[in-house]
Every structure is written in C-alpha cells, then in structure tokens.
Design a protein around this motif. Sequence first.
Motif, PDB file in Angstrom:
ATOM      1  N   LEU A 121      56.359  35.296  39.515  1.00  0.00           N
ATOM      2  CA  LEU A 121      56.347  33.742  40.318  1.00  0.00           C
ATOM      3  C   LEU A 121      57.776  33.353  39.258  1.00  0.00           C
ATOM      4  O   LEU A 121      58.315  32.514  38.994  1.00  0.00           O
ATOM      5  N   ILE A 122      57.324  34.151  37.897  1.00  0.00           N
ATOM      6  CA  ILE A 122      58.249  33.895  36.568  1.00  0.00           C
ATOM      7  C   ILE A 122      59.356  34.588  37.181  1.00  0.00           C
ATOM      8  O   ILE A 122      60.473  33.544  36.316  1.00  0.00           O
ATOM      9  N   GLN A 123      60.011  35.617  38.100  1.00  0.00           N
ATOM     10  CA  GLN A 123      60.951  35.710  37.880  1.00  0.00           C
ATOM     11  C   GLN A 123      60.983  35.093  39.077  1.00  0.00           C
ATOM     12  O   GLN A 123      62.831  34.850  38.777  1.00  0.00           O
ATOM     13  N   LYS A 124      61.296  34.400  39.900  1.00  0.00           N
ATOM     14  CA  LYS A 124      61.714  33.289  40.968  1.00  0.00           C
ATOM     15  C   LYS A 124      61.701  31.668  40.244  1.00  0.00           C
ATOM     16  O   LYS A 124      62.908  30.974  40.638  1.00  0.00           O
ATOM     17  N   TRP A 125      61.012  31.485  40.155  1.00  0.00           N
ATOM     18  CA  TRP A 125      60.595  30.426  39.475  1.00  0.00           C
ATOM     19  C   TRP A 125      61.164  29.873  38.169  1.00  0.00           C
ATOM     20  O   TRP A 125      61.430  28.388  37.464  1.00  0.00           O
ATOM     21  N   GLY A 126      60.960  30.801  36.914  1.00  0.00           N
ATOM     22  CA  GLY A 126      61.593  30.452  35.890  1.00  0.00           C
ATOM     23  C   GLY A 126      60.285  30.532  34.561  1.00  0.00           C
ATOM     24  O   GLY A 126      58.650  30.349  35.613  1.00  0.00           O
ATOM     25  N   GLU A 127      60.307  29.767  33.659  1.00  0.00           N
ATOM     26  CA  GLU A 127      58.837  29.963  32.695  1.00  0.00           C
ATOM     27  C   GLU A 127      58.231  28.111  33.198  1.00  0.00           C
ATOM     28  O   GLU A 127      58.711  27.577  33.851  1.00  0.00           O
ATOM     29  N   PRO A 128      56.692  28.693  33.869  1.00  0.00           N
ATOM     30  CA  PRO A 128      56.214  27.035  33.509  1.00  0.00           C
ATOM     31  C   PRO A 128      56.270  26.625  33.108  1.00  0.00           C
ATOM     32  O   PRO A 128      57.290  25.994  31.966  1.00  0.00           O
ATOM     33  N   HIS A 129      55.592  24.648  33.434  1.00  0.00           N
ATOM     34  CA  HIS A 129      56.197  24.028  32.683  1.00  0.00           C
ATOM     35  C   HIS A 129      54.411  23.298  31.948  1.00  0.00           C
ATOM     36  O   HIS A 129      54.821  23.021  31.340  1.00  0.00           O
ATOM     37  N   GLU A 130      54.001  24.595  32.187  1.00  0.00           N
ATOM     38  CA  GLU A 130      52.439  24.310  31.418  1.00  0.00           C
ATOM     39  C   GLU A 130      51.471  25.277  31.687  1.00  0.00           C
ATOM     40  O   GLU A 130      51.555  26.060  32.818  1.00  0.00           O
ATOM     41  N   ILE A 131      50.961  25.513  30.559  1.00  0.00           N
ATOM     42  CA  ILE A 131      50.075  27.006  30.886  1.00  0.00           C
ATOM     43  C   ILE A 131      48.640  26.490  30.027  1.00  0.00           C
ATOM     44  O   ILE A 131      48.577  25.452  28.884  1.00  0.00           O
ATOM     45  N   GLY A 132      47.742  26.714  31.219  1.00  0.00           N
ATOM     46  CA  GLY A 132      46.291  25.689  30.671  1.00  0.00           C
ATOM     47  C   GLY A 132      45.407  26.633  30.757  1.00  0.00           C
ATOM     48  O   GLY A 132      45.379  28.127  31.922  1.00  0.00           O
ATOM     49  N   THR A 133      43.777  25.994  30.669  1.00  0.00           N
ATOM     50  CA  THR A 133      42.506  26.917  30.982  1.00  0.00           C
ATOM     51  C   THR A 133      42.307  25.948  31.783  1.00  0.00           C
ATOM     52  O   THR A 133      42.016  24.663  31.218  1.00  0.00           O
ATOM     53  N   TRP A 134      41.638  26.037  32.628  1.00  0.00           N
ATOM     54  CA  TRP A 134      40.131  25.373  33.754  1.00  0.00           C
ATOM     55  C   TRP A 134      39.072  26.311  34.420  1.00  0.00           C
ATOM     56  O   TRP A 134      40.038  27.241  34.905  1.00  0.00           O
ATOM     57  N   SER A 135      38.441  27.328  33.532  1.00  0.00           N
ATOM     58  CA  SER A 135      37.777  27.920  33.786  1.00  0.00           C
ATOM     59  C   SER A 135      37.996  29.861  33.067  1.00  0.00           C
ATOM     60  O   SER A 135      37.317  30.690  33.531  1.00  0.00           O
ATOM     61  N   THR A 136      39.673  29.061  34.311  1.00  0.00           N
ATOM     62  CA  THR A 136      40.912  30.543  33.952  1.00  0.00           C
ATOM     63  C   THR A 136      41.877  30.135  33.498  1.00  0.00           C
ATOM     64  O   THR A 136      42.102  29.092  33.778  1.00  0.00           O
ATOM     65  N   GLU A 137      42.888  31.509  33.362  1.00  0.00           N
ATOM     66  CA  GLU A 137      44.390  30.841  32.671  1.00  0.00           C
ATOM     67  C   GLU A 137      44.849  30.511  33.861  1.00  0.00           C
ATOM     68  O   GLU A 137      44.831  30.506  34.872  1.00  0.00           O
ATOM     69  N   TYR A 139      49.468  28.729  35.484  1.00  0.00           N
ATOM     70  CA  TYR A 139      50.000  28.223  34.784  1.00  0.00           C
ATOM     71  C   TYR A 139      50.589  27.340  36.332  1.00  0.00           C
ATOM     72  O   TYR A 139      50.493  27.045  37.512  1.00  0.00           O
ATOM     73  N   ARG A 140      51.156  26.570  35.298  1.00  0.00           N
ATOM     74  CA  ARG A 140      52.179  25.708  36.408  1.00  0.00           C
ATOM     75  C   ARG A 140      53.076  24.681  36.268  1.00  0.00           C
ATOM     76  O   ARG A 140      53.864  25.295  35.448  1.00  0.00           O
ATOM     77  N   TRP A 141      53.702  24.910  37.428  1.00  0.00           N
ATOM     78  CA  TRP A 141      54.988  24.463  38.277  1.00  0.00           C
ATOM     79  C   TRP A 141      55.471  23.681  38.750  1.00  0.00           C
ATOM     80  O   TRP A 141      54.159  23.271  39.919  1.00  0.00           O
ATOM     81  N   HIS A 142      55.757  22.073  38.287  1.00  0.00           N
ATOM     82  CA  HIS A 142      55.806  20.614  39.112  1.00  0.00           C
ATOM     83  C   HIS A 142      53.993  20.374  39.446  1.00  0.00           C
ATOM     84  O   HIS A 142      53.085  20.803  38.384  1.00  0.00           O
ATOM     85  N   SER A 143      53.826  20.242  40.800  1.00  0.00           N
ATOM     86  CA  SER A 143      52.686  19.614  40.912  1.00  0.00           C
ATOM     87  C   SER A 143      51.724  21.325  40.977  1.00  0.00           C
ATOM     88  O   SER A 143      50.455  20.918  41.409  1.00  0.00           O
ATOM     89  N   TYR A 144      51.843  21.974  41.136  1.00  0.00           N
ATOM     90  CA  TYR A 144      51.065  23.393  41.345  1.00  0.00           C
ATOM     91  C   TYR A 144      50.946  24.511  40.432  1.00  0.00           C
ATOM     92  O   TYR A 144      51.423  24.399  39.516  1.00  0.00           O
ATOM     93  N   HIS A 145      49.164  24.296  40.491  1.00  0.00           N
ATOM     94  CA  HIS A 145      48.636  25.338  39.026  1.00  0.00           C
ATOM     95  C   HIS A 145      48.452  26.297  39.976  1.00  0.00           C
ATOM     96  O   HIS A 145      48.093  26.500  41.166  1.00  0.00           O
ATOM     97  N   PHE A 146      48.857  27.366  39.249  1.00  0.00           N
ATOM     98  CA  PHE A 146      48.543  28.798  39.860  1.00  0.00           C
ATOM     99  C   PHE A 146      47.345  29.274  39.013  1.00  0.00           C
ATOM    100  O   PHE A 146      48.283  29.715  38.028  1.00  0.00           O
ATOM    101  N   PHE A 147      45.771  29.776  39.295  1.00  0.00           N
ATOM    102  CA  PHE A 147      45.137  30.609  38.414  1.00  0.00           C
ATOM    103  C   PHE A 147      45.103  32.202  38.859  1.00  0.00           C
ATOM    104  O   PHE A 147      45.347  32.760  39.980  1.00  0.00           O
ATOM    105  N   PHE A 148      45.437  32.340  37.897  1.00  0.00           N
ATOM    106  CA  PHE A 148      45.665  34.419  37.688  1.00  0.00           C
ATOM    107  C   PHE A 148      44.382  34.657  37.010  1.00  0.00           C
ATOM    108  O   PHE A 148      43.999  34.507  35.782  1.00  0.00           O
ATOM    109  N   TRP A 149      43.661  35.582  38.349  1.00  0.00           N
ATOM    110  CA  TRP A 149      42.562  36.695  37.778  1.00  0.00           C
ATOM    111  C   TRP A 149      42.946  37.962  36.613  1.00  0.00           C
ATOM    112  O   TRP A 149      44.303  38.694  36.830  1.00  0.00           O
ATOM    113  N   GLU A 150      42.807  38.245  35.947  1.00  0.00           N
ATOM    114  CA  GLU A 150      42.672  39.475  35.213  1.00  0.00           C
ATOM    115  C   GLU A 150      42.077  40.630  35.219  1.00  0.00           C
ATOM    116  O   GLU A 150      40.921  40.236  35.986  1.00  0.00           O
TER     117      GLU A 150
END
Length: 220
Positions: A121-137, A139-150
Amino acid sequence: MKKFVLGLTCGFALTATTAVYASDTLQVYLFPAMYVFNGQSKALDSEYTTLNFNGHAYVPVRWVAENLGKLVKYEHYTKTISIVNTNLTEELVLDKDFLIIASQGKIKGIEFGIGSNKNELIQKWGEPHEIGTWSTEFYRWHSYHFFFWEPDGNAGSIRVSGNVIPYRLNEIRDFIGEPLDEGEGVDGGWSYVYHAGDYQVFFTADSKESQIRYLNLKKK
C-alpha cells in the motif's frame, strides 16, 4: 504580513522528505490565505503555512493534492514528487456487485483488499495520512483505514468512513438486500451485518434512519 528569513531548502511538506540547507537565504512572508476547493472553503491545517516569495504563494503540495482527492508520493533517491488520481475519495456504489466483490475480501473500486501487505500500500499510495490504533494498528489513506496484523503486516480488516458512503442505513436493504443480522454496534448506534463468502460487512449508523458512519469488512 510577517517577514522572516530562512535557508534555501526543499519547500514540500512531505512525510518522507529531508531538508537540505545551503548557504543562500530567502526572504519570505507569511501569507494567511484561505483556499476554496470545488466551492468549499478550507483553511490550512495547523501544521502547514502559506508563504509569499516574490509575489508567488507557496503551499505544501501534499495538502493541496489531498484536498483535491489525490495521493502524493515522494521518491527519495530520484527526488521525484508524484501526484496521482485515486478512487479513495469517490462515493461507494452499493449494488449487488458490492457483496460479490466483498466475498473476495475487497471493497468495490479499491485495488487493495484484506491480506494485502502494508508495504504494498505504501509503495502504491505513498505515506499514509494518519497512523493510529483502534485495538490494533491502522494506516489511513483518505476515508480508508487498513488494520494490519503482526508479525506479517498484512491487512486483517478495512474500515471505510466519511462522505464516500452517502447512504442512510435503512436504504441499504434496497441496494444489497436483507442483512443476515442487525443490532447495536460495537461503539453504539445500530448495525446491519452481511455475509459475503468468508467475510462479513458491518454497516453502522447512529440509528436506522441516520447516514452511515462507517462500514467494516473483515473475515468471519
């Protein structure tokens, strides 16, 4: 306008940039401008500033591009700034195809789905607009939040919010059919639940008559 002098530097407010200073200096002025995007007025975010240099206004390219619904990427090695179109600010179309595509772990019109790696996602969309945590980490691009599992950093769920979902909750039945279940949302309000193959889609609003606040796509 307030005047100040600063070293000659790269004037782009991008996450991945590094300022390079030279001995030359520029005399610039703070320029308190208001911006209008497609008829909607908007002031600069607090971390950004408009500058006036030789009668020209300088504003962070990232802020302007994002307010036009575009994505900005910066390539450090080639010193290249790319501004590209995206579907991430377009209104979602809710129809029968929506659940068919959701059964593949994807949101209609968006190229990356559940299982996509964070680095893709970072390679295609660039750095996210926001990085945060809702129970897990997330990354937000515009209105889309992607939750990534470690530890793999793959997307485990996707949350979509904002004006890209211009529907009321009680309209969803007309577009994609009866929900499998409904009830109180995890953070209040009311949710409709749909099953799509191995995945679930949750639409949540303050009430059945309210506009949708967000949808969540995740595995069962």
